[in-house]
Design a protein around this motif. Sequence first.
Motif, PDB file in Angstrom:
ATOM      1  N   LEU A  87      36.498  43.157  39.258  1.00 23.73           N
ATOM      2  CA  LEU A  87      37.589  43.191  40.224  1.00 23.73           C
ATOM      3  C   LEU A  87      37.060  42.756  41.583  1.00 23.73           C
ATOM      4  CD1 LEU A  87      39.415  46.552  39.388  1.00 23.73           C
ATOM      5  CD2 LEU A  87      40.232  44.240  38.906  1.00 23.73           C
ATOM      6  N   PRO A  88      37.836  41.966  42.331  1.00 21.48           N
ATOM      7  CA  PRO A  88      37.396  41.552  43.666  1.00 21.48           C
ATOM      8  C   PRO A  88      37.262  42.745  44.610  1.00 21.48           C
ATOM      9  CG  PRO A  88      39.242  40.218  42.898  1.00 21.48           C
ATOM     10  CD  PRO A  88      39.130  41.368  41.957  1.00 21.48           C
ATOM     11  N   ASP A  89      36.450  42.595  45.623  1.00 22.54           N
ATOM     12  CA  ASP A  89      36.331  43.633  46.652  1.00 22.54           C
ATOM     13  C   ASP A  89      37.561  43.685  47.547  1.00 22.54           C
ATOM     14  OD1 ASP A  89      33.784  44.356  45.780  1.00 22.54           O
ATOM     15  OD2 ASP A  89      32.815  42.854  47.062  1.00 22.54           O
ATOM     16  N   ASP A  90      38.172  42.528  47.770  1.00 25.81           N
ATOM     17  CA  ASP A  90      39.360  42.439  48.610  1.00 25.81           C
ATOM     18  C   ASP A  90      40.528  43.178  47.941  1.00 25.81           C
ATOM     19  OD1 ASP A  90      41.377  41.343  50.462  1.00 25.81           O
ATOM     20  OD2 ASP A  90      41.930  40.108  48.738  1.00 25.81           O
ATOM     21  N   PRO A  91      41.182  44.117  48.641  1.00 24.10           N
ATOM     22  CA  PRO A  91      42.274  44.887  48.029  1.00 24.10           C
ATOM     23  C   PRO A  91      43.392  44.016  47.455  1.00 24.10           C
ATOM     24  CG  PRO A  91      41.598  45.912  50.088  1.00 24.10           C
ATOM     25  CD  PRO A  91      40.882  44.589  50.013  1.00 24.10           C
ATOM     26  N   ASN A  92      43.763  42.962  48.169  1.00 25.51           N
ATOM     27  CA  ASN A  92      44.824  42.093  47.666  1.00 25.51           C
ATOM     28  C   ASN A  92      44.379  41.355  46.407  1.00 25.51           C
ATOM     29  OD1 ASN A  92      46.473  42.894  49.732  1.00 25.51           O
ATOM     30  ND2 ASN A  92      46.227  41.032  50.947  1.00 25.51           N
ATOM     31  N   GLY A  93      43.110  40.916  46.403  1.00 23.36           N
ATOM     32  CA  GLY A  93      42.585  40.252  45.222  1.00 23.36           C
ATOM     33  C   GLY A  93      42.530  41.191  44.027  1.00 23.36           C
ATOM     34  N   ARG A  94      42.160  42.453  44.270  1.00 20.57           N
ATOM     35  CA  ARG A  94      42.136  43.446  43.195  1.00 20.57           C
ATOM     36  C   ARG A  94      43.531  43.637  42.624  1.00 20.57           C
ATOM     37  NH1 ARG A  94      37.506  46.860  43.242  1.00 20.57           N
ATOM     38  NH2 ARG A  94      38.673  48.608  42.389  1.00 20.57           N
ATOM     39  N   ALA A  95      44.506  43.738  43.517  1.00 19.11           N
ATOM     40  CA  ALA A  95      45.882  43.935  43.066  1.00 19.11           C
ATOM     41  C   ALA A  95      46.357  42.757  42.219  1.00 19.11           C
ATOM     42  CB  ALA A  95      46.805  44.142  44.267  1.00 19.11           C
ATOM     43  N   ARG A  96      45.992  41.541  42.627  1.00 24.55           N
ATOM     44  CA  ARG A  96      46.406  40.373  41.845  1.00 24.55           C
ATOM     45  C   ARG A  96      45.716  40.344  40.487  1.00 24.55           C
ATOM     46  NH1 ARG A  96      45.936  37.904  47.008  1.00 24.55           N
ATOM     47  NH2 ARG A  96      43.889  37.035  46.453  1.00 24.55           N
ATOM     48  N   ALA A  97      44.425  40.704  40.448  1.00 25.53           N
ATOM     49  CA  ALA A  97      43.707  40.728  39.168  1.00 25.53           C
ATOM     50  C   ALA A  97      44.337  41.741  38.221  1.00 25.53           C
ATOM     51  CB  ALA A  97      42.230  41.059  39.406  1.00 25.53           C
ATOM     52  N   ILE A  98      44.702  42.893  38.744  1.00 22.29           N
ATOM     53  CA  ILE A  98      45.351  43.914  37.916  1.00 22.29           C
ATOM     54  C   ILE A  98      46.717  43.440  37.443  1.00 22.29           C
ATOM     55  CG2 ILE A  98      46.296  46.263  37.942  1.00 22.29           C
ATOM     56  CD1 ILE A  98      43.982  46.960  39.905  1.00 22.29           C
ATOM     57  N   THR A  99      47.409  42.709  38.299  1.00 22.95           N
ATOM     58  CA  THR A  99      48.702  42.150  37.898  1.00 22.95           C
ATOM     59  C   THR A  99      48.543  41.217  36.709  1.00 22.95           C
ATOM     60  OG1 THR A  99      49.622  42.323  40.128  1.00 22.95           O
ATOM     61  CG2 THR A  99      50.634  40.700  38.658  1.00 22.95           C
ATOM     62  N   TRP A 100      47.492  40.399  36.711  1.00 27.14           N
ATOM     63  CA  TRP A 100      47.252  39.504  35.573  1.00 27.14           C
ATOM     64  C   TRP A 100      46.903  40.290  34.317  1.00 27.14           C
ATOM     65  CZ3 TRP A 100      49.247  35.072  35.169  1.00 27.14           C
ATOM     66  CH2 TRP A 100      49.377  34.218  36.266  1.00 27.14           C
ATOM     67  N   MET A 101      46.252  41.436  34.457  1.00 24.66           N
ATOM     68  CA  MET A 101      46.002  42.286  33.288  1.00 24.66           C
ATOM     69  C   MET A 101      47.329  42.737  32.676  1.00 24.66           C
ATOM     70  SD  MET A 101      42.859  44.721  34.593  1.00 24.66           S
ATOM     71  CE  MET A 101      42.758  45.558  32.997  1.00 24.66           C
ATOM     72  N   PHE A 102      48.240  43.182  33.537  1.00 25.90           N
ATOM     73  CA  PHE A 102      49.548  43.609  33.053  1.00 25.90           C
ATOM     74  C   PHE A 102      50.315  42.434  32.444  1.00 25.90           C
ATOM     75  CE2 PHE A 102      48.755  47.381  35.511  1.00 25.90           C
ATOM     76  CZ  PHE A 102      49.528  48.372  34.901  1.00 25.90           C
ATOM     77  N   ALA A 103      50.213  41.264  33.059  1.00 25.70           N
ATOM     78  CA  ALA A 103      50.914  40.090  32.536  1.00 25.70           C
ATOM     79  C   ALA A 103      50.421  39.733  31.143  1.00 25.70           C
ATOM     80  CB  ALA A 103      50.718  38.906  33.489  1.00 25.70           C
ATOM     81  N   ALA A 104      49.105  39.844  30.945  1.00 27.88           N
ATOM     82  CA  ALA A 104      48.549  39.537  29.628  1.00 27.88           C
ATOM     83  C   ALA A 104      49.106  40.470  28.566  1.00 27.88           C
ATOM     84  CB  ALA A 104      47.026  39.626  29.677  1.00 27.88           C
ATOM     85  N   ALA A 105      49.073  41.780  28.859  1.00 31.41           N
ATOM     86  CA  ALA A 105      49.472  42.771  27.861  1.00 31.41           C
ATOM     87  C   ALA A 105      50.981  42.920  27.720  1.00 31.41           C
ATOM     88  CB  ALA A 105      48.849  44.121  28.211  1.00 31.41           C
ATOM     89  N   SER A 106      51.711  42.745  28.818  1.00 28.45           N
ATOM     90  CA  SER A 106      53.146  43.041  28.806  1.00 28.45           C
ATOM     91  C   SER A 106      54.039  41.826  28.619  1.00 28.45           C
ATOM     92  CB  SER A 106      53.541  43.743  30.114  1.00 28.45           C
ATOM     93  OG  SER A 106      52.837  44.952  30.270  1.00 28.45           O
ATOM     94  N   THR A 107      53.553  40.639  29.019  1.00 27.97           N
ATOM     95  CA  THR A 107      54.381  39.440  28.949  1.00 27.97           C
ATOM     96  C   THR A 107      53.909  38.468  27.878  1.00 27.97           C
ATOM     97  OG1 THR A 107      54.943  39.610  31.297  1.00 27.97           O
ATOM     98  CG2 THR A 107      55.262  37.468  30.259  1.00 27.97           C
TER      99      THR A 107
END
Length: 213
Positions: A87-107
Amino acid sequence: MIPTITAFERSPDRGQGLARDMRVRWAFEEVGQPYNVRLVSFAEMKQPAHRALQPFGQIPTYEEGDLALFETGSIVLHIAERHAGLLPDDPNGRARAITWMFAAASTVEPPILELQTLKFGEGDKPWFEARLPLVQGRIRAYLRDLAARLGDADWLDGAFSAGDLMMVHVLLRVRPSGILDEFATLSAYCDRARARPAYQRAFAAQLALATGA
């Protein structure tokens, strides 16, 4: 304390790296953390002891001290949040990486799982021929959008992250159907991920169980 995960005693994929414990193994390898594996049979997966860890009788599970987790997205996120590298150190980057995790599993993954169920569990049903192109069409639509978003970048959002790990493993599950090969951008994306040393180590560990090596 070294975490313990569960995996198939005899994986249905025969060492192709498609079983979901591969995602967790890969995450551990990316962050350089050791882990133990406890193998369970299909019968054991449905017993109360395993269902206490995984209420749906599936693998993998994650145990560390008094913490028990299930669902690969949750486990990979837990690993990524505790150890640097996914996960990136940047909070916004972390949030986007987590969003892609959800996109992979949910979409992206649901229609791929539907295709597998249709082919291997409903091939003799009267609705098979009508449903097959519909499910394939939904997969192609998501892959078309994903390929457009990825463009000529190596990874989904800057450096490789847990979002790429989850997305690539989802995409690899559709590769046997031939659909992934229709999208050169995504096929190359998966090849880049599979070339990572951490992926290679995780794949070798899972393959060794299947082959008894």
